[in-house]
Design an enzyme around this catalytic site. Structure first.
Site, mmCIF file in Angstrom:
data_model
loop_
_atom_site.group_PDB
_atom_site.id
_atom_site.type_symbol
_atom_site.label_atom_id
_atom_site.label_comp_id
_atom_site.label_asym_id
_atom_site.label_seq_id
_atom_site.Cartn_x
_atom_site.Cartn_y
_atom_site.Cartn_z
ATOM 1 N N LYS A 1 160.624 9.292 25.054
ATOM 2 C CA LYS A 1 159.942 10.572 25.280
ATOM 3 C C LYS A 1 160.239 11.171 26.659
ATOM 4 O O LYS A 1 160.163 12.379 26.827
ATOM 5 C CB LYS A 1 158.429 10.389 25.135
ATOM 6 N N ARG B 1 149.352 2.648 37.983
ATOM 7 C CA ARG B 1 149.969 3.505 36.956
ATOM 8 C C ARG B 1 149.056 4.702 36.638
ATOM 9 O O ARG B 1 149.499 5.822 36.462
ATOM 10 C CB ARG B 1 150.238 2.687 35.685
ATOM 11 N N ARG C 1 143.854 0.410 32.883
ATOM 12 C CA ARG C 1 143.710 -0.992 33.325
ATOM 13 C C ARG C 1 144.608 -1.268 34.532
ATOM 14 O O ARG C 1 144.359 -2.166 35.316
ATOM 15 C CB ARG C 1 144.028 -1.959 32.180
ATOM 16 N N GLY D 1 149.381 6.250 29.282
ATOM 17 C CA GLY D 1 150.742 6.330 28.733
ATOM 18 C C GLY D 1 151.088 7.746 28.320
ATOM 19 O O GLY D 1 150.433 8.712 28.741
ATOM 20 N N GLY D 2 152.115 7.858 27.455
ATOM 21 C CA GLY D 2 152.631 9.167 27.049
ATOM 22 C C GLY D 2 151.588 10.013 26.340
ATOM 23 O O GLY D 2 151.426 11.207 26.636
ATOM 24 N N THR E 1 159.923 9.432 20.046
ATOM 25 C CA THR E 1 158.793 8.588 20.447
ATOM 26 C C THR E 1 159.280 7.445 21.331
ATOM 27 O O THR E 1 160.455 7.427 21.731
ATOM 28 C CB THR E 1 157.986 8.128 19.207
ATOM 29 N N SER F 1 156.615 9.364 10.396
ATOM 30 C CA SER F 1 157.220 10.701 10.340
ATOM 31 C C SER F 1 158.041 10.973 9.078
ATOM 32 O O SER F 1 157.905 12.045 8.486
ATOM 33 C CB SER F 1 158.076 10.945 11.588
ATOM 34 N N GLY G 1 143.591 5.113 28.933
ATOM 35 C CA GLY G 1 145.031 4.902 28.794
ATOM 36 C C GLY G 1 145.769 5.861 29.687
ATOM 37 O O GLY G 1 145.299 6.975 29.976
ATOM 38 N N ASN H 1 158.154 15.226 22.656
ATOM 39 C CA ASN H 1 158.114 14.482 21.375
ATOM 40 C C ASN H 1 158.848 15.236 20.263
ATOM 41 O O ASN H 1 158.897 14.758 19.133
ATOM 42 C CB ASN H 1 156.671 14.184 20.947
HETATM 43 P P1 NAP Z 1 151.969 3.989 25.691
HETATM 44 O O1 NAP Z 1 152.790 5.003 26.375
HETATM 45 O O2 NAP Z 1 152.482 2.617 25.470
HETATM 46 O O3 NAP Z 1 150.582 3.870 26.514
HETATM 47 C C1 NAP Z 1 149.545 3.021 26.123
HETATM 48 C C2 NAP Z 1 148.469 3.000 27.193
HETATM 49 O O4 NAP Z 1 147.433 2.147 26.738
HETATM 50 C C3 NAP Z 1 148.961 2.438 28.515
HETATM 51 O O5 NAP Z 1 148.365 3.125 29.580
HETATM 52 C C4 NAP Z 1 148.484 0.991 28.451
HETATM 53 O O6 NAP Z 1 148.191 0.429 29.713
HETATM 54 C C5 NAP Z 1 147.176 1.164 27.722
HETATM 55 N N1 NAP Z 1 146.788 -0.103 27.104
HETATM 56 C C6 NAP Z 1 147.527 -0.855 26.249
HETATM 57 N N2 NAP Z 1 146.834 -1.948 25.880
HETATM 58 C C7 NAP Z 1 145.642 -1.877 26.543
HETATM 59 C C8 NAP Z 1 144.520 -2.713 26.601
HETATM 60 N N3 NAP Z 1 144.486 -3.870 25.906
HETATM 61 N N4 NAP Z 1 143.463 -2.356 27.373
HETATM 62 C C9 NAP Z 1 143.519 -1.200 28.082
HETATM 63 N N5 NAP Z 1 144.561 -0.359 28.085
HETATM 64 C C10 NAP Z 1 145.614 -0.698 27.322
HETATM 65 O O7 NAP Z 1 151.515 4.512 24.250
HETATM 66 P P2 NAP Z 1 151.227 6.021 23.832
HETATM 67 O O8 NAP Z 1 152.453 6.627 23.270
HETATM 68 O O9 NAP Z 1 150.563 6.705 24.949
HETATM 69 O O10 NAP Z 1 150.243 5.811 22.590
HETATM 70 C C11 NAP Z 1 148.931 5.286 22.787
HETATM 71 C C12 NAP Z 1 148.244 5.178 21.426
HETATM 72 O O11 NAP Z 1 148.048 6.477 20.871
HETATM 73 C C13 NAP Z 1 149.101 4.408 20.406
HETATM 74 O O12 NAP Z 1 148.268 3.540 19.690
HETATM 75 C C14 NAP Z 1 149.654 5.472 19.495
HETATM 76 O O13 NAP Z 1 149.826 5.024 18.179
HETATM 77 C C15 NAP Z 1 148.561 6.531 19.551
HETATM 78 N N6 NAP Z 1 149.113 7.869 19.314
HETATM 79 C C16 NAP Z 1 148.608 8.560 18.258
HETATM 80 C C17 NAP Z 1 149.096 9.831 18.003
HETATM 81 C C18 NAP Z 1 148.557 10.603 16.842
HETATM 82 O O14 NAP Z 1 149.198 11.561 16.424
HETATM 83 N N7 NAP Z 1 147.390 10.265 16.343
HETATM 84 C C19 NAP Z 1 150.092 10.398 18.813
HETATM 85 C C20 NAP Z 1 150.572 9.649 19.906
HETATM 86 C C21 NAP Z 1 150.059 8.380 20.142
HETATM 87 P P3 NAP Z 1 149.353 0.033 30.757
HETATM 88 O O15 NAP Z 1 149.711 1.347 31.375
HETATM 89 O O16 NAP Z 1 148.670 -0.896 31.671
HETATM 90 O O17 NAP Z 1 150.432 -0.600 29.930
#
Ligand code: NAP
Length: 501
Positions: free
Chosen positions: A297, A385, A381, A359-360, A293, A243, A357, A318
């Site tokens: 969040k 959740r 996975r 997550g957020g 972030t 950022s 996924g 965010n």
């Molecule tokens: P988060 O809240 O930590 O959520 C990650 C999700 O991925 C969770 O559901 C987690 O599962 C799952 N996960 C992690 N490792 C895994 C694996 N080995 N196999 C299967 N599922 C797995 O993260 P987030 O904020 O949502 O972000 C997710 C990704 O998106 C990050 O890499 C981030 O950099 C990217 N992102 C990109 C942008 C962009 O502007 N391009 C914006 C936001 C996020 P569990 O629930 O079981 O832990």
């Protein structure tokens, strides 16, 4: 322009190498700090005898290990160094950094002396008492560097700027570590005498030090003043954040007096109470908004005066805009995600989407896909959740591993699989599993070419990478904060520069 100076710290083991460092620092520095504790002992006299001529001011430092020096240096060795050096400095512009545990050396002009104290534990001496003690010395400049733990731990050191102003003393307040970077960026605008910088990434002489190139080119620290609007990224770990590298060039492109700083925060409630809320804050930094972030969040929701509809439906914020001390929450990941998709695929009505996924980021994707008429299934996975998310958002849940995605038009990766580092070679799906899918959307932006992008192309699917979402969500933040159109091309180019693309 403020009156503060940038002091670039250089060090090397030999005279030749240190001279080369000085030449590199000259175009960037107002002051060049020479760290004599890094020179081989036998090189010290040789270097002083051939001290390179420069138009910049030198700062001589010979620091014992207890104060952050490279090696053990006894008090006797330090005294001998200062006595021998004094007579050799007649014709040059210099300062000397003299640690507070030794008496001030006789013969030095007090205005040339920086009396300094460094503490690397996060429970160091009370800064106010330390300042009171150091300000009884004749030294013209007082430097207090402490590691403060969480961000609010830096407030007492920062508060010394006001004391120094009233006492007419020059002060260099430094809060070390990632959580103290804001002090290094905002210090000059608030009257700090100088801020330290490293010559390049990897050559920091203290934790949290920022490169001279970034202090000048990215944060424009000498142009900041008390009117500068301050924005920042609130994160548990700001060291990976893109950022600052996107928003600062945007402010510059639009000629807005604003800066975007890393704000590494563990205790969010304490940060808001002590540094943001006008009813309780202990310092006024002119905050106007935040990117938010992990892990804040969701917890930021408790601190908001209001939240927009998308963010409320997603359950995560965010972006925060501050107006008259009130915090307003938004989720620009939602808009940032959907706009490249709509541009690429057009109407989503009747489409079927698979989101990986729970997550957020996945929540923002699911909300927008559903809002635009796609039938969404979330693959997670951890099925408990995943169902927690899907039940709240009214979409289907499925557990991993999935065999084939041929039933879906769109596949979205909202997990970290494929990110640079340990997970780089991983993918949520192979080309065989993606057969028949129209478009694959990977939120990962580093690297730009993920394993998933290769599999998608093999399967003949269109592909969108995470860079576009990153830029679009940032552009939306910029517009919310400033009310102006975002300089998207500059923001995209800045993101690419940072990612080495
Ligand atoms: P988060 O809240 O930590 O959520 C990650 C999700 O991925 C969770 O559901 C987690 O599962 C799952 N996960 C992690 N490792 C895994 C694996 N080995 N196999 C299967 N599922 C797995 O993260 P987030 O904020 O949502 O972000 C997710 C990704 O998106 C990050 O890499 C981030 O950099 C990217 N992102 C990109 C942008 C962009 O502007 N391009 C914006 C936001 C996020 P569990 O629930 O079981 O832990």
């Amino acid at each position: 322009m403020n009156k503060g100076k940038i002091c670039v710290s250089v060090f090397a083991a030999t005279t030749e190498a240190l001279t080369a460092q000085i030449r590199k620092a000259e175009p960037l520095a107002d002051i060049i700090e020479l760290r004599f504790d890094h020179l081989e002992p036998l090189e010290i006299d040789k270097f002083i005898a051939a001290l390179p001529a420069t138009e910049k001011k030198y700062l001589f430092t010979f620091r014992p290990r207890s104060e952050g020096g490279k090696r053990e240096v006894s008090p006797a060795e330090r005294r001998a160094f200062w006595s021998s050096i004094h007579s050799k400095l007649r014709d040059i512009d210099y300062l000397v950094d003299y640690e507070a545990d030794l008496e001030l050396p006789a013969g030095f002009d007090p205005d040339r002396i920086v009396i300094s104290s460094h503490d690397f534990s996060s429970g160091g001496p009370d800064p106010a008492a330390l300042f009171a003690r150091l300000s009884t010395s004749d030294a013209g400049i007082i430097k207090i560097a402490q590691d403060a733990g969480d961000i609010t731990g830096g407030i007492p050191v920062w508060a010394l700027l006001e004391k120094a102003r009233t006492k007419g003393k020059h002060l260099v307040p430094i809060v070390m570590g990632e959580a103290g970077k804001w002090t290094r960026i905002l210090g000059l605008a608030h009257g700090a005498y100088m801020t330290y910088a490293s010559l390049e990434s990897g050559s920091e002489t203290a934790s949290g030090q920022i490169t001279a190139g970034d202090l000048i080119g990215l944060y424009r620290v000498k142009e900041l003043d008390l009117e500068t609007d301050v924005y920042g990224i609130l994160a548990g770990d700001t060291s990976y954040s893109m950022s600052p590298y996107i928003h600062n060039p945007a402010f510059k492109a639009r000629k807005i007096n604003a800066v975007f700083v890393p704000l590494q925060v563990s205790d969010l409630a304490s940060f808001i109470r002590r540094m943001v809320d006008p009813r309780s804050r202990e310092t006024e930094l002119n905050f106007k908004g935040f990117s938010v972030t992990n892990p804040h969040k969701q917890s930021i929701l408790e601190n908001l005066s209001s939240i927009d509809d998308d963010a409320s439906a997603i359950g995560a914020v965010n972006t925060v805009k501050l107006i008259d001390g009130n915090l307003y929450g938004y989720n620009t990941d939602a808009e940032g995600f959907i706009s490249p998709l709509l541009r690429s695929i057009g109407d989503l009505k009747g489409s079927r989407s698979a989101v990986f996924g729970a997550g957020g980021a996945a929540r923002a994707c699911v909300h927008m896909l559903k809002k635009y008429g796609s039938d969404v299934t979330v693959f997670g996975r951890d099925i408990a959740r995943t169902q927690g998310l899907t039940e709240k958002m009214g979409v289907a849940a499925a557990s991993l591993p999935a065999v084939s995605f041929s039933d879906f038009d769109i596949v979205v990766n909202a997990t970290p699989l494929g990110t640079k580092g340990a997970a780089e070679s991983e993918t949520i799906a192979t080309a065989e599993q993606l057969a028949g899918v129209k478009l694959v959307y990977d939120l990962i932006y580093n690297p730009s070419e993920t394993k998933l992008s290769i599999e998608a192309r093999k399967a003949g699917a269109a592909f969108i990478g995470g860079l576009e979402m990153l830029v679009q969500q940032g552009a939306k933040q910029f517009e919310l904060w400033t009310g102006q159109s975002a300089p998207i091309e500059e923001m995209r180019a800045a993101a690419c520069r940072r990612l080495g693309l």
